[in-house]
Design a protein around this motif. Structure first.
Motif, short mmCIF file in Angstrom:
data_model
loop_
_atom_site.label_atom_id
_atom_site.label_comp_id
_atom_site.label_asym_id
_atom_site.label_seq_id
_atom_site.Cartn_x
_atom_site.Cartn_y
_atom_site.Cartn_z
N THR A 58 38.27 67.80 -23.57
CA THR A 58 39.32 68.37 -22.73
C THR A 58 40.28 67.30 -22.25
O THR A 58 41.51 67.47 -22.27
CB THR A 58 38.70 69.10 -21.52
OG1 THR A 58 37.84 70.14 -21.99
CG2 THR A 58 39.78 69.70 -20.64
N ALA A 59 39.72 66.16 -21.82
CA ALA A 59 40.57 65.05 -21.37
C ALA A 59 41.44 64.52 -22.50
O ALA A 59 42.63 64.25 -22.31
CB ALA A 59 39.69 63.93 -20.80
N ASP A 60 40.86 64.39 -23.69
CA ASP A 60 41.62 63.91 -24.84
C ASP A 60 42.71 64.91 -25.23
O ASP A 60 43.82 64.53 -25.63
CB ASP A 60 40.69 63.65 -26.02
CG ASP A 60 39.84 62.41 -25.85
OD1 ASP A 60 40.07 61.67 -24.86
OD2 ASP A 60 38.94 62.17 -26.67
N TYR A 61 42.37 66.18 -25.14
CA TYR A 61 43.32 67.25 -25.46
C TYR A 61 44.53 67.18 -24.54
O TYR A 61 45.69 67.25 -24.99
CB TYR A 61 42.61 68.59 -25.33
CG TYR A 61 43.48 69.82 -25.43
CD1 TYR A 61 43.92 70.28 -26.67
CD2 TYR A 61 43.84 70.54 -24.30
CE1 TYR A 61 44.71 71.42 -26.77
CE2 TYR A 61 44.63 71.68 -24.39
CZ TYR A 61 45.06 72.11 -25.62
OH TYR A 61 45.84 73.23 -25.71
N LEU A 62 44.29 67.03 -23.24
CA LEU A 62 45.39 66.97 -22.29
C LEU A 62 46.20 65.68 -22.44
O LEU A 62 47.43 65.69 -22.30
CB LEU A 62 44.85 67.09 -20.86
CG LEU A 62 44.32 68.48 -20.49
CD1 LEU A 62 43.63 68.45 -19.13
CD2 LEU A 62 45.44 69.51 -20.48
N ARG B 128 50.16 65.68 -23.24
CA ARG B 128 51.13 65.03 -22.36
C ARG B 128 52.16 64.24 -23.16
O ARG B 128 53.36 64.30 -22.88
CB ARG B 128 50.41 64.10 -21.39
CG ARG B 128 51.37 63.36 -20.44
CD ARG B 128 50.60 62.55 -19.42
NE ARG B 128 49.69 61.63 -20.06
CZ ARG B 128 48.73 60.96 -19.42
NH1 ARG B 128 48.55 61.17 -18.13
NH2 ARG B 128 47.94 60.13 -20.07
N GLU B 129 51.69 63.52 -24.18
CA GLU B 129 52.61 62.68 -24.95
C GLU B 129 53.43 63.50 -25.94
O GLU B 129 54.64 63.33 -26.06
CB GLU B 129 51.82 61.59 -25.70
CG GLU B 129 50.97 60.71 -24.80
CD GLU B 129 51.78 60.10 -23.65
OE1 GLU B 129 52.93 59.67 -23.90
OE2 GLU B 129 51.27 60.07 -22.52
N PHE C 8 50.08 67.29 -13.74
CA PHE C 8 49.59 68.22 -12.74
C PHE C 8 48.32 68.92 -13.23
O PHE C 8 47.34 69.08 -12.48
CB PHE C 8 50.65 69.26 -12.40
CG PHE C 8 50.14 70.38 -11.52
CD1 PHE C 8 50.05 70.20 -10.14
CD2 PHE C 8 49.74 71.59 -12.07
CE1 PHE C 8 49.57 71.22 -9.33
CE2 PHE C 8 49.26 72.61 -11.26
CZ PHE C 8 49.17 72.42 -9.89
N ILE C 9 48.34 69.35 -14.50
CA ILE C 9 47.17 70.04 -15.05
C ILE C 9 45.95 69.12 -15.05
O ILE C 9 44.84 69.54 -14.72
CB ILE C 9 47.46 70.55 -16.48
CG1 ILE C 9 48.52 71.67 -16.43
CG2 ILE C 9 46.20 71.05 -17.16
CD1 ILE C 9 48.95 72.17 -17.79
N ILE C 10 46.15 67.86 -15.42
CA ILE C 10 45.04 66.90 -15.43
C ILE C 10 44.48 66.73 -14.02
O ILE C 10 43.25 66.78 -13.81
CB ILE C 10 45.52 65.54 -15.98
CG1 ILE C 10 45.84 65.67 -17.48
CG2 ILE C 10 44.47 64.46 -15.76
CD1 ILE C 10 46.51 64.44 -18.07
N GLN C 11 45.36 66.55 -13.05
CA GLN C 11 44.93 66.35 -11.67
C GLN C 11 44.26 67.61 -11.11
O GLN C 11 43.20 67.54 -10.48
CB GLN C 11 46.13 65.98 -10.79
CG GLN C 11 45.77 65.74 -9.33
CD GLN C 11 47.01 65.42 -8.49
OE1 GLN C 11 48.12 65.33 -9.01
NE2 GLN C 11 46.82 65.23 -7.20
#
Length: 276
Positions: free
Chosen positions: A99-103, A107-108, A229-232
């Protein structure tokens, strides 16, 4: 649907038909699952004979670009979905780090897409973006979570289309397929955070305004800020879920501790004997 096909003026061969349909798939005009018009209508739209059309459709099917269903016509194949195979999708869904890698990836890549969209979007593209935002606002006002979530994915796909880059478009579509298929539960968790739905709507508006205003720098910043924002918020939702889990465990333990202990049958018999 037939309106997207054009007359083939010269070289009315099956290769020319194949090339036009390939281009429409590559450009994202034809999407996976779209049903092609019937043979007669399609042949008329492209100004070719039905035997030529049949030969072209057979070649497209052999290449895996369309699928023919018995008695049901011809459909654009699920070419985007094949980017992530079923085993890979299951692997991604079962690993939190994915999930973290996906976001991080989104983002980039979305910052690039939004910047390109602001530079390249046509008037028709800008009209499409404005229409999507209007429908998103209506779903939001009605409290229709499911529709709002569907339009969310549609909006991001539309930004990719406005960038007018084939590779970027199909890469993003495969990326959003994971989202729409529920491989990640990001949106469901975010929408339950206080103020998150309003913030997300405002962020989508910001991206749309930058693209429609032809401001590449603002579009890039708005897209990055949206994913930040989504990550946070995802991290906060995860912490909130963990706090709730711990609180429930504590509540259960306290409830169990307060329950009176069951009387020992042996002690009851002993007390009865002493009184007798």
């Amino acid at each position: 649907m037939s309106a997207v096909f054009s007359n083939i003026e010269h070289g009315r061969t099956s290769d020319a038909v194949v090339r036009q349909i390939e281009d429409l798939i590559l450009e994202g005009v034809l999407r996976d699952g779209d049903r092609l018009p019937g043979e007669r209508e399609l042949a008329q739209s492209m100004n070719v004979s039905r035997p030529v059309l049949r030969e072209a459709l057979k070649a497209l099917e052999a290449r895996g670009l369309i699928v023919s269903r018995q008695g049901g016509g011809n459909y654009v194949a699920n070419v985007v979905g094949e980017v992530f195979s079923t085993p890979m999708r299951e692997l991604i869904a079962s690993h939190p780090k994915a999930t973290a890698d996906y976001l991080e990836y989104r983002r980039e890549i979305e910052a690039i897409a939004a910047e390109m969209a602001a530079r390249r979007a046509t008037e028709a593209d800008r009209q499409m973006i404005a229409d999507i935002i209007q429908r998103m606002e209506m779903a939001h006002a009605a409290g229709d979570f499911d529709t709002e979530a569907e339009i969310d994915v549609e909006f991001h796909n539309a930004v990719g289309e406005c960038a007018h880059n084939f590779i970027l478009l199909h890469t993003l579509r495969s990326c959003y397929r994971l989202l729409s298929d529920g491989v990640f539960q990001i949106r469901a968790r975010l929408y339950h955070l206080p103020g998150a739905r309003e913030a997300l709507l405002d962020q989508h508006r910001g991206i749309a305004e930058a693209i429609c205003g032809q401001d590449p720098e603002a579009a890039r910043k708005a897209a990055r800020a949206h994913i930040d924002f989504i990550i946070q918020a995802s991290a906060e939702a995860e912490r909130a879920d963990d706090r709730e889990r711990v609180a429930q465990l504590r509540l259960r333990q306290r409830f169990r501790d307060r329950k009176p202990a069951s009387p020992d049958p042996g002690n009851e018999r002993k007390t009865d004997e002493e009184h007798s």
